[in-house]
Design an enzyme around this catalytic site. Structure first.
Site, short mmCIF file in Angstrom:
data_model
loop_
_atom_site.label_atom_id
_atom_site.label_comp_id
_atom_site.label_asym_id
_atom_site.label_seq_id
_atom_site.Cartn_x
_atom_site.Cartn_y
_atom_site.Cartn_z
N MET A 1 13.48 45.56 27.47
CA MET A 1 12.57 45.48 28.63
C MET A 1 12.34 46.85 29.27
O MET A 1 11.24 47.15 29.72
CB MET A 1 13.12 44.50 29.67
CG MET A 1 13.11 43.05 29.25
SD MET A 1 14.05 41.99 30.34
CE MET A 1 12.98 41.87 31.77
N LYS B 1 7.53 34.71 26.08
CA LYS B 1 6.30 35.50 26.23
C LYS B 1 6.59 36.95 25.82
O LYS B 1 7.51 37.57 26.36
CB LYS B 1 5.83 35.44 27.69
CG LYS B 1 4.70 36.43 28.04
CD LYS B 1 4.24 36.30 29.50
CE LYS B 1 3.29 37.42 29.90
NZ LYS B 1 2.86 37.35 31.31
N ASP C 1 1.24 44.74 29.66
CA ASP C 1 0.19 43.94 30.31
C ASP C 1 -0.59 44.81 31.29
O ASP C 1 -0.17 45.00 32.44
CB ASP C 1 0.83 42.74 31.03
CG ASP C 1 -0.22 41.84 31.71
OD1 ASP C 1 -1.43 42.03 31.44
OD2 ASP C 1 0.18 40.95 32.49
N SER D 1 -9.70 42.24 33.31
CA SER D 1 -9.31 42.00 34.72
C SER D 1 -8.16 42.96 35.02
O SER D 1 -7.02 42.54 35.30
CB SER D 1 -8.87 40.56 34.92
OG SER D 1 -9.77 39.64 34.36
N LYS E 1 -5.32 45.48 36.06
CA LYS E 1 -4.39 45.51 37.20
C LYS E 1 -4.55 46.82 37.96
O LYS E 1 -4.98 47.83 37.38
CB LYS E 1 -2.94 45.45 36.68
CG LYS E 1 -2.48 44.09 36.20
CD LYS E 1 -1.04 44.14 35.74
CE LYS E 1 -0.53 42.80 35.27
NZ LYS E 1 -0.47 41.78 36.32
N ARG F 1 5.61 47.05 31.20
CA ARG F 1 6.25 47.24 29.89
C ARG F 1 7.32 46.16 29.68
O ARG F 1 7.77 45.93 28.56
CB ARG F 1 6.89 48.63 29.80
CG ARG F 1 8.08 48.84 30.72
CD ARG F 1 8.62 50.27 30.62
NE ARG F 1 9.81 50.49 31.42
CZ ARG F 1 9.81 50.74 32.73
NH1 ARG F 1 8.68 50.83 33.38
NH2 ARG F 1 10.94 50.92 33.37
N ASP G 1 6.86 43.02 30.36
CA ASP G 1 6.20 41.71 30.32
C ASP G 1 6.54 40.95 29.03
O ASP G 1 6.02 39.87 28.79
CB ASP G 1 4.68 41.88 30.49
CG ASP G 1 4.03 40.65 31.11
OD1 ASP G 1 4.75 39.88 31.78
OD2 ASP G 1 2.82 40.45 30.90
N ASP H 1 -6.03 38.63 33.03
CA ASP H 1 -4.66 38.98 33.41
C ASP H 1 -3.74 37.75 33.40
O ASP H 1 -2.52 37.90 33.49
CB ASP H 1 -4.66 39.64 34.80
CG ASP H 1 -3.37 40.37 35.10
OD1 ASP H 1 -2.58 40.57 34.16
OD2 ASP H 1 -3.16 40.75 36.27
N ARG I 1 0.07 32.63 29.65
CA ARG I 1 -0.10 31.20 29.36
C ARG I 1 -0.91 30.99 28.09
O ARG I 1 -0.77 29.97 27.41
CB ARG I 1 -0.71 30.49 30.57
CG ARG I 1 -2.07 30.96 30.97
CD ARG I 1 -2.44 30.59 32.40
NE ARG I 1 -1.83 31.46 33.39
CZ ARG I 1 -1.95 31.32 34.71
NH1 ARG I 1 -2.66 30.32 35.22
NH2 ARG I 1 -1.36 32.15 35.54
N1 BES Z 1 2.71 39.54 33.78
C1 BES Z 1 2.02 39.07 34.91
C2 BES Z 1 2.93 38.44 35.95
C3 BES Z 1 3.96 39.34 36.60
C4 BES Z 1 3.67 39.99 37.78
C5 BES Z 1 5.21 39.48 36.05
C6 BES Z 1 4.63 40.78 38.38
C7 BES Z 1 6.16 40.27 36.66
C8 BES Z 1 5.88 40.92 37.82
C9 BES Z 1 0.99 38.03 34.52
O1 BES Z 1 0.43 38.18 33.27
C10 BES Z 1 -0.12 38.08 35.53
O2 BES Z 1 -0.69 39.11 35.67
N2 BES Z 1 -0.35 36.98 36.22
C11 BES Z 1 -1.34 36.92 37.22
C12 BES Z 1 -1.98 35.56 37.17
C13 BES Z 1 -3.20 35.44 38.01
C14 BES Z 1 -4.30 36.30 37.47
C15 BES Z 1 -3.62 34.00 38.07
C16 BES Z 1 -0.67 37.15 38.58
O3 BES Z 1 0.47 36.71 38.76
O4 BES Z 1 -1.26 37.81 39.41
ZN ZN Z 2 1.65 39.17 31.86
ZN ZN Z 3 -1.24 39.46 33.20
#
Ligand code: BES
Ligand code: ZN
Ligand code: ZN
Length: 515
Positions: free
Chosen positions: A199, A278, A283, A288, A290, A299, A301, A360, A364
């Site tokens: 990780m 996962k 990511d 979309s 971040k 890194r 994720d 993002d 899922r």
């Molecule tokens: N990997 C992220 C979730 C995440 C955020 C993990 C912070 C660890 C720390 C995930 O893929 C993501 O970005 N989820 C979005 C979903 C949203 C777009 C519905 C989120 O949580 O903002």
């Molecule tokens: Zn993610």
């Molecule tokens: Zn994401």
């Protein structure tokens, strides 16, 4: 007069962090030996552990004498180092273990005694590591497994890529005959440390291919009981994993679908436990995108894949008599001219169509296909693990992993395991309320975000995954909140946590008893 002398010697030794008044024998020129001992809290006095009492006797009560004169009674987690009091151990760290009577705590949902031992042995080992002691003997504190976990977890530091590294420390159990417990603890901690390593490592080092190769190397020792398949993009296409491919297509790095089979049960036909992780090795959010602040944390994720694969490596090392299959859909989530766009519709392996309104919410998508594929093995239980939603972190922070499950039995098993490991879980809801929010899509069967996007984000993500599950015993573990450690878990240094690897291992070990 003598007391005064002792105190002065101690004070000077503590100040200078070495002791010139005592020449300690050292077997090897470069070996610096240390010892970590525990002491319980007791009203109006000292309560040494068995090992500490033995050591104290060995040096004619000098340890208890020094503890008394060097300051107040040691509180939980507080430490003191003594130098030159024993010829074999130039440095001796003594650490507070809290109350003897602690035990399992109903409100904290963990075993406080075990947690205290982990914390104390971790602190003591780190203190000695900072003094460049390279071999440490550790007090078993009446629970050698917890002591070993504390020591090995505490000493871990990801400094592979730094020129200046922390002292490498070897550890050994002191003053206890429970070498089995100690060995078990070392293996549990090594498992978590493997997940931490994967990780923490940068995404340009741990690509999907590098991740799969690392796990393959770690499992090579156990080749007799393990088979590994590193499935290529062509295989993923053949499997019609359209949701997984919709995530990987924005990246230049090829995806890998990692499949591990650990056959530990004497009954080769025993239905396996299925673990799915996962494995987004980076990511960025995709189209979309971040925000750039803290994007580097993404890194990790692949924390789900890391903890799942590390727990299978550990199960193999422990030779657990259980069959486990591990699946890790590994890829990057990147923006490019080939990337999936908001509003695109993709088809998962089970034929369900998904409108990807936010690229993002990719975890899922990769899990959906892995879950469909996983059902073909007729598992006795399915547990998927994922750094799935920021909302999970908002809900529970780093106190516990959120568990969404359709099975009371599975919940019990996971909860029981987590009380032992101290790496806690907390049950979350799988109401139809949330399902309605992901099944309402303009173009497809499902939408990959809930229609009230921010509200209950961890729960709508879980409801989405449930659409790909038909098995009666399934649990989704959202580990986004426990992904990293600042200082909340006292026995882990700052960085990616590798949580909840030990809980997964303990859970799998528990299944060998419940048949
Ligand atoms: N990997 C992220 C979730 C995440 C955020 C993990 C912070 C660890 C720390 C995930 O893929 C993501 O970005 N989820 C979005 C979903 C949203 C777009 C519905 C989120 O949580 O903002
Ligand atoms: Zn993610
Ligand atoms: Zn994401």
């Amino acid at each position: 007069m003598t007391m005064l002398l002792v105190r002065r010697t101690v004070q000077r030794a503590v100040r200078t962090k070495c002791c010139r008044s005592f020449s300690a024998s050292q077997t090897h020129l470069n070996e610096r030996k240390g010892l970590v001992l525990g002491v319980f809290e007791k009203e109006g006095g000292l309560h040494l552990t068995e090992a500490a009492a033995g050591f104290d006797q060995n040096i004619s009560g000098k340890l208890s004498e020094l503890l008394k004169i060097s300051g107040p009674a040691l509180k939980k987690g507080k430490s003191r180092v003594f130098y030159g009091i024993h010829k074999d151990f130039p440095c001796v760290a003594v650490v507070g273990l809290g109350k003897t009577s602690a035990g399992v705590c109903g409100s904290e949902n963990w075993d406080t005694s075990k947690e205290n031992i982990r914390q104390a042995m971790s602190a003591g080992c780190r203190l000695l590591q900072d003094l460049e002691v390279n071999h440490v003997e550790v007090d078993g504190c009446g629970d050698a497994q917890s002591a070993a976990e504390g020591a090995a977890l505490g000493l871990f530091q990801y400094d592979e890529l730094k020129s200046k590294k922390k002292t490498k420390v070897t550890t050994k159990l002191h003053g206890s005959s429970d070498s089995t417990g100690w060995q078990k603890g070392v293996m549990y901690a090594d498992g978590q440390n493997l997940a931490r390593l994967l990780m923490e490592a940068p995404a340009n080092h741990i690509t999907p291919t590098a991740f799969a190769n690392t796990i393959e190397e770690r499992l090579a020792l156990h080749a007799q009981r393990v088979t590994i398949n590193k499935r290529s993009q062509a295989w993923i296409e053949q499997q019609q994993m359209g949701a997984f491919l919709s995530v990987s297509k924005g990246s230049e790095e090829p995806p890998v679908f990692l499949e591990l089979h650990y056959n530990g049960s004497p009954d080769s036909k025993q239905a396996p436990l299925l673990l799915v992780g996962k494995g987004i090795t980076f990511d960025s959010g995709g189209i979309s995108l971040k925000p750039s602040a803290s994007m580097d944390a993404m890194r990790a994720d692949m924390g789900g894949a890391a903890t799942v694969c590390a727990s299978i490596v550990t199960a193999a090392a422990l030779k657990l008599p259980v069959n486990i299959i591990g699946l890790a859909p590994l890829c990057e989530n990147m923006p490019s001219g080939k990337a999936t766009k908001p509003g695109d519709v993709v088809t998962a392996k089970n034929g369900k169509t998904i409108q990807v309104d936010n690229t993002d919410a990719e975890g899922r998508l990769v899990l959906a296909d892995a879950l469909c594929y996983g059902h073909t093995f007729n598992p006795r239980a399915i547990v998927n693990v994922a750094t799935l939603t920021g909302a999970m972190d908002v809900a529970l922070g780093s106190a516990a992993t959120g568990v969404f499950t359709n099975s009371d039995w599975l919940w019990e098993q996971l909860h029981k395991a987590s009380v032992v490991t101290g790496d806690r879980v907390w049950r979350m809801p799988l109401f139809q309320h949330y399902t309605r929010q992901v099944t309402d899509s303009q173009l497809a069967d499902l939408n990959n975000i809930g229609k009230y996007s921010r509200s209950g984000g961890a729960c709508t993500a879980a409801a989405f995954l449930r659409e790909f599950v038909t098995a009666p015993h399934w649990a989704h573990l959202d580990i986004a909140g426990v992904m990293s450690n600042k200082d909340e878990v006292p026995y882990l240094r700052k960085g990616m946590s590798g949580r909840p690897t030990r809980t997964l291992v303990e859970f799998a070990a528990g299944l060998t008893q419940s048949g």
